[in-house]
Scaffold this motif. Structure first.
Motif, PDB file in Angstrom:
ATOM      1  N   THR A 109       0.808  -1.238   0.000  1.00 40.51           N
ATOM      2  CA  THR A 109       0.000   0.000   0.000  1.00 40.51           C
ATOM      3  C   THR A 109       0.845   1.294   0.000  1.00 40.51           C
ATOM      4  O   THR A 109       0.719   2.124   0.905  1.00 40.51           O
ATOM      5  N   PRO A 110       1.702   1.466  -1.015  1.00 37.77           N
ATOM      6  CA  PRO A 110       2.475   2.718  -1.081  1.00 37.77           C
ATOM      7  C   PRO A 110       1.595   3.893  -1.491  1.00 37.77           C
ATOM      8  O   PRO A 110       0.617   3.715  -2.219  1.00 37.77           O
ATOM      9  N   GLY A 111       1.973   5.107  -1.043  1.00 35.85           N
ATOM     10  CA  GLY A 111       1.264   6.313  -1.489  1.00 35.85           C
ATOM     11  C   GLY A 111       1.628   6.634  -2.930  1.00 35.85           C
ATOM     12  O   GLY A 111       0.804   7.115  -3.708  1.00 35.85           O
ATOM     13  N   ILE A 112       2.895   6.372  -3.285  1.00 34.27           N
ATOM     14  CA  ILE A 112       3.357   6.618  -4.663  1.00 34.27           C
ATOM     15  C   ILE A 112       4.142   5.402  -5.146  1.00 34.27           C
ATOM     16  O   ILE A 112       4.960   4.852  -4.402  1.00 34.27           O
ATOM     17  N   VAL A 113       3.863   4.982  -6.382  1.00 28.49           N
ATOM     18  CA  VAL A 113       4.778   4.064  -7.064  1.00 28.49           C
ATOM     19  C   VAL A 113       5.528   4.953  -8.049  1.00 28.49           C
ATOM     20  O   VAL A 113       4.922   5.587  -8.925  1.00 28.49           O
ATOM     21  N   MET A 114       6.855   5.044  -7.882  1.00 31.88           N
ATOM     22  CA  MET A 114       7.675   5.947  -8.692  1.00 31.88           C
ATOM     23  C   MET A 114       8.519   5.114  -9.646  1.00 31.88           C
ATOM     24  O   MET A 114       9.492   4.480  -9.239  1.00 31.88           O
TER      25      MET A 114
END
Ligand code: AMP
Length: 248
Positions: A109-114
């Protein structure tokens, strides 16, 4: 917030690729491999967001052979906190990578996948977009500037002739362009420390993903050899040549 950074092990950008004699692909035997340059930019950006106090953890992930561990260790030495290697010797296409990343993102559950905007080996420029579609998440591709603010991220995108600014609600997918930042070099102490950071090894089947190729490469060829130039004595000779060619 957690940031997930997918990093791919690719042929080093300084190496001139050689095509295999049978045209079936690029010869990777004894060739220097490195982290995809756009992924270094993604790792750097994630570290900067963490340093600004807007993220707590950076998780690097790579899908590839056992040697992709080296790429993950580089990400850890730069500043990622832990890593996941999804080990496979198959050549994995963007759709399969996106499916694996989706499964990992659902767990983490990351806030951003970069991600990088593209891997310089296959130049697909597909994985981030496919991941956003599979997950039903907003995407900011070709990022030139990234600003996290509360529950949103503002991305200035490199588009033809200028920049487009988009505001995405988190969680979101961001892909990095060349001018976003200049990645740091890992210091020797950090390279040593990275050896002790956690690195989990998984397989595509742990995530229920079938990596069988959907595409068949029918031929790979070298670009045409450039013709040699010609030196002329002076400007008059140059003008005469151009006139003779019918350009001017
Ligand atoms: P592509 O769509 O193949 O041009 O790759 C775009 C981006 O997706 C890369 O810059 C990486 O961030 C990510 N990516 C692609 N393939 C892999 C892989 N095998 N392992 C980890 N990340 C990957």
């Amino acid at each position: 917030m957690k940031i997930l950074v997918p990093v791919k092990r690719v042929i080093d950008y300084n190496v001139k690729p050689r095509v295999k004699a049978d045209g079936s692909g690029v010869d990777l035997a004894n060739v220097k491999m490195s982290m995809n340059p756009f992924d270094e930019i993604a790792v750097e950006e994630a570290i900067r967001i963490k340093e600004a106090g807007k993220a707590e953890e950076i998780v690097a992930v790579s899908v590839g052979p056992a040697k992709a561990q080296e790429t993950l260790r580089t990400a850890l030495a730069m500043g990622a906190d832990r890593a996941i290697l999804v080990e496979t010797d198959d050549e994995v296409e963007p759709l399969a990578v996106a499916k694996i990343l989706k499964a990992i993102a659902e767990e983490e559950t990351p806030g951003i996948v970069m991600l990088g905007k593209q891997a310089i080996d296959d130049d697909s420029n597909q994985t981030g977009q496919m991941l956003a579609a599979l997950m039903g998440r907003p995407q900011g591709t070709f990022a030139n500037t990234v600003e996290v603010d509360g529950d949103s991220v503002t991305v200035k995108r490199e588009v033809d002739g200028g920049l487009e600014t988009v505001k995405l609600t988190l969680p979101a997918i961001v892909t990095t362009d060349l001018r976003l930042n200049e990645p740091r070099y890992a210091s020797l102490p950090n390279i040593m420390k990275a050896k002790k950071k956690p690195l989990d090894t998984k397989s595509p089947s742990d995530y229920g993903v079938d990596t069988a190729p959907r595409l068949k490469t029918t031929n790979v060829s070298e670009p045409p050899v450039r013709q040699a130039g010609e030196k002329v004595e002076d400007v008059d000779a140059l003008v005469a040549k151009i006139k003779a060619l019918g350009i001017a």
